[in-house]
Design a protein around this motif. Structure first.
Motif, short mmCIF file in Angstrom:
data_model
loop_
_atom_site.label_atom_id
_atom_site.label_comp_id
_atom_site.label_asym_id
_atom_site.label_seq_id
_atom_site.Cartn_x
_atom_site.Cartn_y
_atom_site.Cartn_z
N TYR A 83 -1.89 -4.44 -10.41
CA TYR A 83 -2.93 -3.41 -10.31
C TYR A 83 -2.41 -2.23 -9.49
O TYR A 83 -2.59 -1.08 -9.88
CB TYR A 83 -4.20 -3.99 -9.67
CG TYR A 83 -5.28 -2.94 -9.55
CD1 TYR A 83 -6.10 -2.65 -10.64
CD2 TYR A 83 -5.45 -2.23 -8.38
CE1 TYR A 83 -7.09 -1.68 -10.54
CE2 TYR A 83 -6.43 -1.26 -8.27
CZ TYR A 83 -7.24 -0.98 -9.37
OH TYR A 83 -8.20 -0.01 -9.28
N ASP A 84 -1.74 -2.52 -8.37
CA ASP A 84 -1.19 -1.46 -7.54
C ASP A 84 -0.16 -0.64 -8.31
O ASP A 84 -0.09 0.58 -8.16
CB ASP A 84 -0.56 -2.05 -6.27
CG ASP A 84 -0.13 -0.98 -5.30
OD1 ASP A 84 -1.01 -0.44 -4.59
OD2 ASP A 84 1.08 -0.67 -5.24
N ARG A 85 0.64 -1.29 -9.15
CA ARG A 85 1.62 -0.57 -9.95
C ARG A 85 0.94 0.44 -10.87
O ARG A 85 1.47 1.51 -11.14
CB ARG A 85 2.46 -1.54 -10.78
CG ARG A 85 3.50 -0.81 -11.62
CD ARG A 85 4.27 -1.72 -12.53
NE ARG A 85 5.17 -0.94 -13.35
CZ ARG A 85 6.38 -0.53 -12.99
NH1 ARG A 85 6.85 -0.83 -11.81
NH2 ARG A 85 7.12 0.19 -13.81
N GLY A 86 -0.25 0.10 -11.35
CA GLY A 86 -0.98 0.98 -12.26
C GLY A 86 -1.61 2.18 -11.59
O GLY A 86 -2.02 3.12 -12.26
N ILE A 87 -1.69 2.17 -10.26
CA ILE A 87 -2.25 3.32 -9.54
C ILE A 87 -1.23 4.45 -9.60
O ILE A 87 -0.02 4.24 -9.53
CB ILE A 87 -2.54 2.92 -8.06
CG1 ILE A 87 -3.66 1.88 -8.02
CG2 ILE A 87 -2.91 4.17 -7.23
CD1 ILE A 87 -3.90 1.31 -6.62
N ASP A 88 -1.72 5.66 -9.73
CA ASP A 88 -0.86 6.83 -9.84
C ASP A 88 -0.22 7.13 -8.48
O ASP A 88 -0.79 7.81 -7.64
CB ASP A 88 -1.67 8.04 -10.33
CG ASP A 88 -0.77 9.22 -10.67
OD1 ASP A 88 0.43 9.02 -10.87
OD2 ASP A 88 -1.30 10.35 -10.69
N LYS A 89 0.98 6.56 -8.24
CA LYS A 89 1.75 6.80 -7.04
C LYS A 89 3.19 7.10 -7.44
O LYS A 89 3.58 6.80 -8.57
CB LYS A 89 1.78 5.62 -6.06
CG LYS A 89 0.76 4.58 -6.16
CD LYS A 89 0.70 3.64 -4.95
CE LYS A 89 1.76 2.62 -4.78
NZ LYS A 89 1.42 1.57 -3.81
N HIS A 109 6.72 2.33 -3.23
CA HIS A 109 6.94 3.10 -4.46
C HIS A 109 7.59 2.16 -5.47
O HIS A 109 8.78 1.84 -5.35
CB HIS A 109 7.82 4.31 -4.20
CG HIS A 109 7.18 5.32 -3.31
ND1 HIS A 109 7.78 6.52 -3.00
CD2 HIS A 109 6.00 5.33 -2.67
CE1 HIS A 109 7.00 7.22 -2.21
NE2 HIS A 109 5.91 6.51 -1.99
N GLU A 122 0.81 -1.22 0.00
CA GLU A 122 0.00 0.00 0.00
C GLU A 122 0.84 1.27 0.00
O GLU A 122 0.42 2.29 -0.54
CB GLU A 122 -0.94 0.01 1.23
CG GLU A 122 -1.94 -1.12 1.24
CD GLU A 122 -1.39 -2.45 1.77
OE1 GLU A 122 -2.13 -3.44 1.69
OE2 GLU A 122 -0.24 -2.52 2.25
#
Length: 152
Positions: free
Chosen positions: A143-149, A96, A93
């Motif tokens: 999916y988490d990698r695709g979130i804008d972070k 980076h 969560e």
């Protein structure tokens, strides 16, 4: 001249995958979620009905007999991110994701090898009471990698 260290990419694979069905589902997710390549270490991929998009023909697939062979062939500049339920792993969560990386998952019953854990540049985990199916775990990471972070 094109500086290819600026471009982002990621690959995802399984070390000693337990069932071929898990590979088929992960490869289908990898194709849908933007993986640049897929791979196996130890056990090879065999065509599965659950890989309805035939991902192994759509994106590059690599096979390595041993972890050492895989590690010696990591793409230049890529960081190895092991996905493992361990105290040393960072929570997904807040992780980076590196701009250029390779995600490595282990089989559900044994996880990653000791060597893979030791050689990983990063270890990540996510909230789960028990271990998840490897294809589900890999899909969550992608999916988490695709979130804008932020990227590292």
């Amino acid at each position: 001249m094109n500086d290819n260290f600026v471009n982002e990419f990621f690959g995802i694979g399984i070390q000693n995958g337990k069932t071929p069905e898990n590979l088929g589902v992960l490869w289908r997710s990898a194709q849908n979620l933007g993986a640049s390549f897929i791979f196996t270490i130890g056990n090879r991929y065999a065509k599965q009905a659950c890989d309805t998009h035939n991902a192994v023909k759509a994106i590059p697939y690599f096979h390595y007999d041993t972890f050492k062979e895989f590690y010696n062939n990591l793409p230049k500049g890529a960081r190895l991110v092991g996905v493992e339920l361990t105290d040393k792993a960072e929570p997904l969560e807040t992780f980076h994701h590196p701009r250029r990386c390779v995600y490595l998952l282990g089989a559900e019953d044994h996880g990653l090898s000791k060597e893979a854990v030791e050689k990983s540049h990063f270890l990540v985990k996510f909230k789960s009471q028990l271990s998840l199916n490897v294809s589900v775990a890999g899909s969550i990471v992608m999916y988490d990698r695709g979130i804008d972070k932020p990227r590292s």
